[in-house]
Scaffold this motif. Structure first.
Motif, mmCIF file in Angstrom:
data_model
loop_
_atom_site.group_PDB
_atom_site.id
_atom_site.type_symbol
_atom_site.label_atom_id
_atom_site.label_comp_id
_atom_site.label_asym_id
_atom_site.label_seq_id
_atom_site.Cartn_x
_atom_site.Cartn_y
_atom_site.Cartn_z
ATOM 1 N N ASP A 288 11.917 15.243 3.527
ATOM 2 C CA ASP A 288 10.646 15.961 3.440
ATOM 3 C C ASP A 288 9.608 15.311 4.358
ATOM 4 O O ASP A 288 9.045 14.265 4.030
ATOM 5 C CB ASP A 288 10.157 15.933 1.986
ATOM 6 N N PRO A 289 9.318 15.904 5.524
ATOM 7 C CA PRO A 289 8.392 15.289 6.479
ATOM 8 C C PRO A 289 6.955 15.234 6.000
ATOM 9 O O PRO A 289 6.132 14.534 6.580
ATOM 10 C CB PRO A 289 8.523 16.183 7.717
ATOM 11 N N THR A 290 6.612 15.981 4.947
ATOM 12 C CA THR A 290 5.238 15.979 4.447
ATOM 13 C C THR A 290 4.969 14.803 3.522
ATOM 14 O O THR A 290 3.829 14.576 3.123
ATOM 15 C CB THR A 290 4.937 17.277 3.680
ATOM 16 N N ARG A 291 5.997 14.055 3.193
ATOM 17 C CA ARG A 291 5.872 13.023 2.161
ATOM 18 C C ARG A 291 6.018 11.620 2.744
ATOM 19 O O ARG A 291 7.106 11.214 3.145
ATOM 20 C CB ARG A 291 6.939 13.254 1.087
ATOM 21 N N ASN A 292 4.915 10.903 2.813
ATOM 22 C CA ASN A 292 4.942 9.486 3.173
ATOM 23 C C ASN A 292 5.049 8.691 1.883
ATOM 24 O O ASN A 292 4.067 8.508 1.168
ATOM 25 C CB ASN A 292 3.685 9.099 3.948
ATOM 26 N N VAL A 293 6.233 8.200 1.585
ATOM 27 C CA VAL A 293 6.475 7.554 0.289
ATOM 28 C C VAL A 293 5.869 6.161 0.214
ATOM 29 O O VAL A 293 5.926 5.511 -0.834
ATOM 30 C CB VAL A 293 7.985 7.486 -0.013
ATOM 31 N N ALA A 294 5.294 5.678 1.325
ATOM 32 C CA ALA A 294 4.715 4.335 1.344
ATOM 33 C C ALA A 294 3.205 4.336 1.272
ATOM 34 O O ALA A 294 2.585 3.273 1.237
ATOM 35 C CB ALA A 294 5.154 3.604 2.622
ATOM 36 N N GLU A 295 2.581 5.508 1.240
ATOM 37 C CA GLU A 295 1.132 5.556 1.414
ATOM 38 C C GLU A 295 0.351 5.186 0.164
ATOM 39 O O GLU A 295 -0.834 4.857 0.236
ATOM 40 C CB GLU A 295 0.701 6.940 1.892
ATOM 41 N N SER A 296 0.981 5.227 -0.994
ATOM 42 C CA SER A 296 0.262 4.911 -2.228
ATOM 43 C C SER A 296 0.191 3.399 -2.448
ATOM 44 O O SER A 296 0.973 2.627 -1.880
ATOM 45 C CB SER A 296 0.969 5.573 -3.423
ATOM 46 N N ALA A 297 -0.753 3.000 -3.261
ATOM 47 C CA ALA A 297 -0.877 1.627 -3.753
ATOM 48 C C ALA A 297 -0.938 0.570 -2.656
ATOM 49 O O ALA A 297 -0.066 -0.289 -2.562
ATOM 50 C CB ALA A 297 0.297 1.319 -4.697
ATOM 51 N N PRO A 298 -1.985 0.573 -1.801
ATOM 52 C CA PRO A 298 -2.105 -0.464 -0.770
ATOM 53 C C PRO A 298 -2.219 -1.871 -1.347
ATOM 54 O O PRO A 298 -1.724 -2.836 -0.758
ATOM 55 C CB PRO A 298 -3.378 -0.060 -0.010
ATOM 56 N N LYS A 299 -2.877 -1.995 -2.520
ATOM 57 C CA LYS A 299 -2.982 -3.316 -3.145
ATOM 58 C C LYS A 299 -1.618 -3.831 -3.579
ATOM 59 O O LYS A 299 -1.355 -5.032 -3.554
ATOM 60 C CB LYS A 299 -3.931 -3.248 -4.344
ATOM 61 N N LEU A 300 -0.756 -2.888 -3.971
ATOM 62 C CA LEU A 300 0.586 -3.272 -4.396
ATOM 63 C C LEU A 300 1.398 -3.813 -3.226
ATOM 64 O O LEU A 300 2.153 -4.783 -3.367
ATOM 65 C CB LEU A 300 1.287 -2.071 -5.029
ATOM 66 N N TRP A 301 1.256 -3.217 -2.041
ATOM 67 C CA TRP A 301 1.950 -3.722 -0.855
ATOM 68 C C TRP A 301 1.525 -5.160 -0.574
ATOM 69 O O TRP A 301 2.347 -6.011 -0.220
ATOM 70 C CB TRP A 301 1.638 -2.838 0.359
ATOM 71 N N LYS A 302 0.243 -5.412 -0.712
ATOM 72 C CA LYS A 302 -0.264 -6.763 -0.455
ATOM 73 C C LYS A 302 0.330 -7.768 -1.441
ATOM 74 O O LYS A 302 0.714 -8.880 -1.069
ATOM 75 C CB LYS A 302 -1.790 -6.765 -0.550
#
Length: 702
Positions: A288-302
């Protein structure tokens, strides 16, 4: 001592790297018996559901559908396709009641939860619990039975409609569940074990019910394996270290796949480019090209990046010899999505060899030279087969070698991280001797390299399919090296002897070559002049050599994509075309890399017009050479003459599939590489496709 030190950390952090396979098997893999029981219950439920009049089909997704179920608590999805558009009231009032009845009929051990926004089915089997989210779907784009085989691919029309802002309100991203499941279906079991390890680590660190990045980390693990290993059997420690390193670079991640959608169609291409221009991290769902599965929770990535750094630096990743396991060397983002003003950094960070690697290459060359000195003294001394000289050539000697990037298909490319050594033998008195005796010489060298006194060095030869091979390829292992080093040995006639390589060769050398070439049509004698090839590139400005690296990396990507469609022109042709573009379009020590990159691509697109040569080693002064050159330059285009060897036309006319490379170059014109930081377009240099002959004294163009 180690266990005492690690007692402060979790059970996972205390596990030694070499024991991770056993750890996964014992603690993370679900029981086959328990999983089988849940399979039976799910199959029963699905069979009942499919009998309902308005149910058109059912798809299973989530970790359960991807076969990445973790022991303990895991997730799944049940996607129910309806034959007609449904209303929320119908779902809550009618269908859910029927579903509960069906669930009760199965007598499954579990429970059914109805919330304001979620319908969930929880199946429990001893130590294994799987919570299924239930998603009712009506889709005009996707049939539930679609794409059942690996050959099926969604039509362009499907994605054109899907990315359309005005698409039906009934369409759901869960209609692509089958594609997600198929993406994971053929992955090896060990990769799914690595996914289990990553998910377990993620859940242990997060310790909460909502896991917004779980699917993103699964895809990131797949990407790490595809780019770094690609093998069914690989080292788990190297794999997990690679994933952890990518997580620490989360603000650079830009990952996508083209298995279901790609850049061919203009509408989809424009949409993808808009997606890939957004803030990173970016991990597009391959379905699904409309779905960036990494875009949520920037604090969580950190938070995860901090934990990833902590784990990867623990002594548990230290080997017995006190050195640490190393991750695969892969890129957090592709070249295609790197903006023009960042290309120099891309080359420096990812393509330029590390100093450690160059030192290893020099050590390996010294070892081989010592071996041949030994063999010369012991065996070649009284033999007609005597080594006259050994010269390091190829990309390493030219100063344009690429970093040894881990890549599952690296061996399919023309190699760059190996070492090319040309060995000049006294027994070759002319070009014909080289042609006639080369295979015998290679066989003799191979025999001597296996001599027992050389037992401190492990040598593995590559099998060749050619009856008269030009090269002996082998891998060298030694305690003096930190890695296995590849070598290509090329026996050759020393056509330039006794000339100094920096001087212009005597015309008689090329006259003799031309006469031999005419008598042996199709023969290749470039190895005799390989020092001149090296010296044509080596003194060039550093930034030009960086541009050549970039073009070679681009070429490798094209080779991976197109290798089954036809034979591409040689990589050396792209190297020479890059030099020509710079000479004609810039000539400066400092220039815009994006402009140079774009110029070379446009020259490739104009391959039918190319007629290029140089006069640094041969020219038009001698009548025999002039006539031969004019004959060569009148061949079908493209014509790109080797500046070291006039018999070598690496353009090759219609010998190679330039049209494939040209089509790929045209596709790349839409790359972010040709957008500046402000998204203004990059402009190419003005470069003629035909080399003029005024400087050669002919006073006209060809």
């Amino acid at each position: 001592m180690l266990k005492f030190f690690l007692s402060w950390f979790s059970d996972l952090y205390s596990e030694l790297a070499e024991n991770l396979d056993q750890y996964i098997q014992n603690k993370l893999q679900p029981s086959k018996k328990q999983l089988q029981k849940i399979d039976e219950n799910i199959n029963t439920i699905c069979e009942f559901l499919e009998l309902q009049s308005q149910v058109k089909g059912i798809l299973l997704g989530g970790s359960y559908g991807r076969n990445t179920v973790l022991k303990g608590h895991s997730d799944g999805t049940i996607v129910i396709f309806f034959s007609e558009p449904f209303a929320e009231a119908y779902i809550k009032q009618t269908f859910i009641k029927d579903f509960i009845k069906i669930f009760e009929l199965t007598r499954a051990m579990g429970k059914f939860n109805i919330g304001n926004e979620k319908f969930q089915l929880e199946l429990i089997e001893s130590e294994l619990t799987i919570t299924f989210d239930i998603h009712p779907v009506f889709s005009t784009l996707v049939e539930p039975s679609g794409w059942q085989t690996s050959r099926d691919k969604p039509s362009i029309d499907t994605y054109q409609k899907w990315i359309n802002p005005g698409k039906s309100a009934f369409e759901s991203p869960f209609c692509f569940t089958q594609l997600q499941r198929r993406f994971f279906s053929n992955l090896p079991r060990k990769l799914k074990d690595l996914i289990l390890l990553v998910k377990h680590w993620y859940q242990e660190k997060l310790k909460q019910d909502s896991l917004p990045l779980q699917y993103a980390l699964e895809l990131l693990t797949v990407y790490a394996w595809e780019q770094g290993s690609g093998k069914d059997d690989f080292n788990i420690a190297e794999g997990i270290l690679t994933v952890l390193e990518l997580i620490t670079k989360y603000n650079e991640l830009c990952i996508y796949w083209t298995v279901n959608y790609d850049f061919e169609d203009e509408t989809i291409r424009n949409y993808l480019q808009s997606q890939l221009q957004k803030d990173r991290p970016i991990i597009l769902d391959p379905a699904d090209p409309t779905r960036n599965v990494a875009e949520s929770a920037p604090k969580l990535w950190k938070q995860l990046a901090k934990e990833a750094k902590n784990w990867s630096t623990l002594p548990s990743f230290k080997e017995e010899n006190s050195s640490f396991w190393k991750p695969w060397d892969i890129l957090p983002a592709s070249l295609y999505v790197t903006r023009g003003h960042m290309l120099d950094k891309f080359i420096h960070d990812f393509l330029q060899p590390k100093q450690e690697s160059l030192e290893q290459i020099n050590k390996a060359v010294n070892i081989i030279q010592a071996i041949f000195n030994f063999l010369t003294e012991k065996y070649f001394k009284d033999s007609t087969i005597t080594v006259k000289n050994i010269v390091k050539v190829g990309s390493t000697a030219k100063g344009i070698a690429l970093r040894r990037i881990s890549d599952p298909e690296w061996s399919l490319y023309p190699r760059d991280s190996d070492v090319d050594l040309v060995i000049f033998f006294n027994c070759f008195q002319n070009h014909n001797d080289q042609n006639a005796s080369r295979a015998m010489i290679i066989k003799e060298i191979q025999k001597y390299l296996l001599y027992r006194p050389l037992k401190d060095f492990e040598i593995k030869f590559e099998v060749t399919k050619w009856k008269n091979p030009r090269v002996l390829s082998f891998n060298l292992k030694s305690k003096l090296l930190n890695r296995c080093q590849e070598f290509d040995l090329l026996p050759a006639f020393d056509a330039l002897d006794p000339q100094v390589s920096k001087s212009k060769p005597d015309p008689e050398i090329y006259i003799h070559l031309i006469k031999t070439f005419k008598c042996n049509s199709g023969s290749e004698f470039s190895t005799c002049f390989i020092e001149l090839q090296r010296d044509f590139i080596r003194p060039r400005t550093t930034k030009l050599k960086s541009l050549i690296r970039l073009m070679k990396y681009w070429y490798k990507q094209c080779h991976r994509k197109l290798k089954k469609k036809g034979s591409l022109p040689p990589k050396y042709a792209v190297e020479l075309l890059t030099v020509y573009a710079w000479e004609q379009g810039s000539g400066m020590h400092d220039f815009d890399t994006a402009e140079g990159f774009l110029t070379v691509l446009k020259l490739i697109m104009q391959y039918k017009e190319l007629c290029i040569y140089w006069t640094v080693n041969y020219d038009f002064q001698n009548e025999i050479i002039r006539d031969f050159l004019l004959s060569q330059l009148s061949n079908s285009r493209p014509v790109i003459l080797d500046p070291a060897d006039p018999t070598g036309d690496v353009g090759g006319g219609d010998r190679w599939c330039w049209h494939l490379l040209a089509h790929e170059a045209e596709m790349w014109l839409s790359s972010l590489c040709f957008k500046r930081g402000d998204f203004n377009p990059v402009k190419s240099w003005q470069v003629p496709t035909v080399q003029t002959t005024r400087s050669s004294g002919l006073g006209r163009s060809l």
